[in-house]
Design an enzyme around this catalytic site. Structure first.
Site, mmCIF file in Angstrom:
data_model
loop_
_atom_site.group_PDB
_atom_site.id
_atom_site.type_symbol
_atom_site.label_atom_id
_atom_site.label_comp_id
_atom_site.label_asym_id
_atom_site.label_seq_id
_atom_site.Cartn_x
_atom_site.Cartn_y
_atom_site.Cartn_z
ATOM 1 N N MET A 30 0.850 -1.199 0.000
ATOM 2 C CA MET A 30 0.000 0.000 0.000
ATOM 3 C C MET A 30 0.885 1.249 0.000
ATOM 4 O O MET A 30 0.442 2.333 0.375
ATOM 5 C CB MET A 30 -0.940 -0.027 1.198
ATOM 6 N N HIS A 37 9.620 -3.476 3.110
ATOM 7 C CA HIS A 37 9.116 -3.720 1.752
ATOM 8 C C HIS A 37 10.280 -3.994 0.794
ATOM 9 O O HIS A 37 10.204 -4.875 -0.053
ATOM 10 C CB HIS A 37 8.384 -2.484 1.208
ATOM 11 N N GLY A 150 5.265 -9.944 4.245
ATOM 12 C CA GLY A 150 6.036 -9.873 5.485
ATOM 13 C C GLY A 150 5.301 -10.557 6.631
ATOM 14 O O GLY A 150 4.065 -10.559 6.690
ATOM 15 N N ASP A 153 2.545 -8.851 9.362
ATOM 16 C CA ASP A 153 1.106 -9.102 9.210
ATOM 17 C C ASP A 153 0.926 -10.617 9.082
ATOM 18 O O ASP A 153 0.517 -11.130 8.036
ATOM 19 C CB ASP A 153 0.581 -8.361 7.975
ATOM 20 N N SER A 188 6.978 -0.476 9.790
ATOM 21 C CA SER A 188 5.591 -0.374 9.334
ATOM 22 C C SER A 188 5.396 1.012 8.737
ATOM 23 O O SER A 188 5.993 1.990 9.208
ATOM 24 C CB SER A 188 4.654 -0.543 10.540
ATOM 25 N N SER A 189 4.540 1.098 7.727
ATOM 26 C CA SER A 189 4.252 2.406 7.123
ATOM 27 C C SER A 189 3.621 3.342 8.149
ATOM 28 O O SER A 189 3.726 4.561 8.045
ATOM 29 C CB SER A 189 3.293 2.235 5.945
ATOM 30 N N ARG A 190 2.954 2.759 9.152
ATOM 31 C CA ARG A 190 2.278 3.586 10.158
ATOM 32 C C ARG A 190 3.263 4.250 11.131
ATOM 33 O O ARG A 190 2.895 5.197 11.825
ATOM 34 C CB ARG A 190 1.299 2.738 10.969
HETATM 35 O O1 PAF Z 1 -0.065 -5.722 3.646
HETATM 36 C C1 PAF Z 1 -0.489 -4.823 2.902
HETATM 37 O O2 PAF Z 1 0.170 -3.821 2.650
HETATM 38 C C2 PAF Z 1 -1.879 -4.969 2.311
HETATM 39 O O3 PAF Z 1 -2.748 -5.587 3.190
HETATM 40 C C3 PAF Z 1 -1.890 -5.678 0.938
HETATM 41 C C4 PAF Z 1 -1.419 -7.108 1.046
HETATM 42 C C5 PAF Z 1 -1.004 -4.924 -0.040
HETATM 43 C C6 PAF Z 1 -3.308 -5.690 0.376
HETATM 44 O O4 PAF Z 1 -3.813 -4.401 0.211
#
Ligand code: PAF
Length: 282
Positions: A30, A37, A150, A153, A188-190
């Site tokens: 996302m 990533h 990853g 999650d 995490s992006s957050r």
């Molecule tokens: O993990 C994520 O960033 C999202 O849940 C994904 C797998 C790209 C689906 O939108």
């Protein structure tokens, strides 16, 4: 790096590669990319002929409209980072492109045997329905040989593996280790949304998981869960949403330690109102 905004153009490009029997590695994201990533992209590049990264902030997996609105977006710096790690293809579609008429209701009906309604599924209702919907749509477009996710999650990884198995998709789902900051905070992006104080404290989550790991099998499962909850809640910046110990494969809650299978500790914690998740194998 080739950048595609439409399904049609990306499909035409990939058709040629698929005819030539090239192995396609896929990293769905996302955006707001970080070294976690990038490690997935690098792994994909090592194991495939071509690597596709998608950046799409999927509205159907957010149960909270302000979380969706505040989700960090950084397409320019993301594009620059992807070029540095030699990603071959960036797919950055619009919402309309992904959810064209007729595609919106195409969520496959799958029996997840309860793995989608525990932990994240309790606190983020419909979250996995949205994840499955978008990942299936992206898989149909990209048609990868291997797809990389990853372990931060972890529940998402298990849900996607189940979807692939249940729909008999010819895709290998590859789970990759969590990449952490120096103080242990899972990337995490957050994390960019944390305040300075929140960020300084956030490394304490992983430190707590490490101590819990040392004490697994010594304390009872319920005592260990209570200890983790109390220690995290004692930090003035934290508010625990859940602490769970579950089987690594079935995600069923563990009540007694099992030697024959692997268990994981999962936590969701609000740090300054930013919701972070983490997990560790015990
Ligand atoms: O993990 C994520 O960033 C999202 O849940 C994904 C797998 C790209 C689906 O939108």
């Amino acid at each position: 790096m080739q950048v595609f905004l439409t399904v049609r153009e990306l499909s035409m490009f990939l058709d040629i590669l698929l005819k030539a029997k090239k192995k396609i590695g896929f990293v769905p994201t996302m955006g707001a990319l970080h070294p976690g990533h990038l490690s997935l992209i690098k792994k994909s590049a090592e194991e495939n002929d071509i690597t596709v990264c998608s950046i799409f902030v999927n509205p159907t997996q957010f149960n909270n409209s302000s979380d969706l609105a505040n989700y960090p977006r950084a397409i320019e710096s993301d594009t620059a980072m992807l070029k540095v790690v030699a990603c071959d293809v960036l797919f950055a579609p619009s919402i309309e492109e992904i959810y064209r008429q007729g595609e919106v209701n195409s969520t496959p009906s799958i029996d997840f045997q309860g793995i989608e309604v525990v932990m994240e599924g309790v606190y983020r209702k419909e979250h996995f329905k949205g994840v499955v919907q978008v990942v299936k749509r992206l898989f149909d477009i990209v048609r990868p040989t291997n797809a990389y996710f990853g372990e931060k999650d972890y529940q998402q990884l298990v849900v996607i593996k189940k979807m692939v198995k249940s729909l008999k998709l010819p895709i290998s789902i590859i789970g990759c280790y969590i990449v952490r900051e120096v103080d242990g905070l899972a990337m995490s992006s957050r994390n960019v949304r944390l305040s300075n104080e929140g960020r300084k404290n956030a490394g304490f989550i992983y430190k707590t998981l490490l101590v819990a790991k040392q004490n697994a099998h010594k304390a009872s499962v319920s005592d260990l869960k209570k200890w983790v909850t109390d220690v995290l809640n004692a930090n003035e910046y934290f508010r625990v949403e859940y602490v769970e110990i579950a089987d690594s494969t079935t995600l069923l809650s563990t009540h007694e330690w099992q030697q024959s299978s692997s268990q994981r500790l999962f936590v969701a914690v609000f740090v300054d109102e930013i919701r972070l998740i983490d997990n560790i194998v015990l």
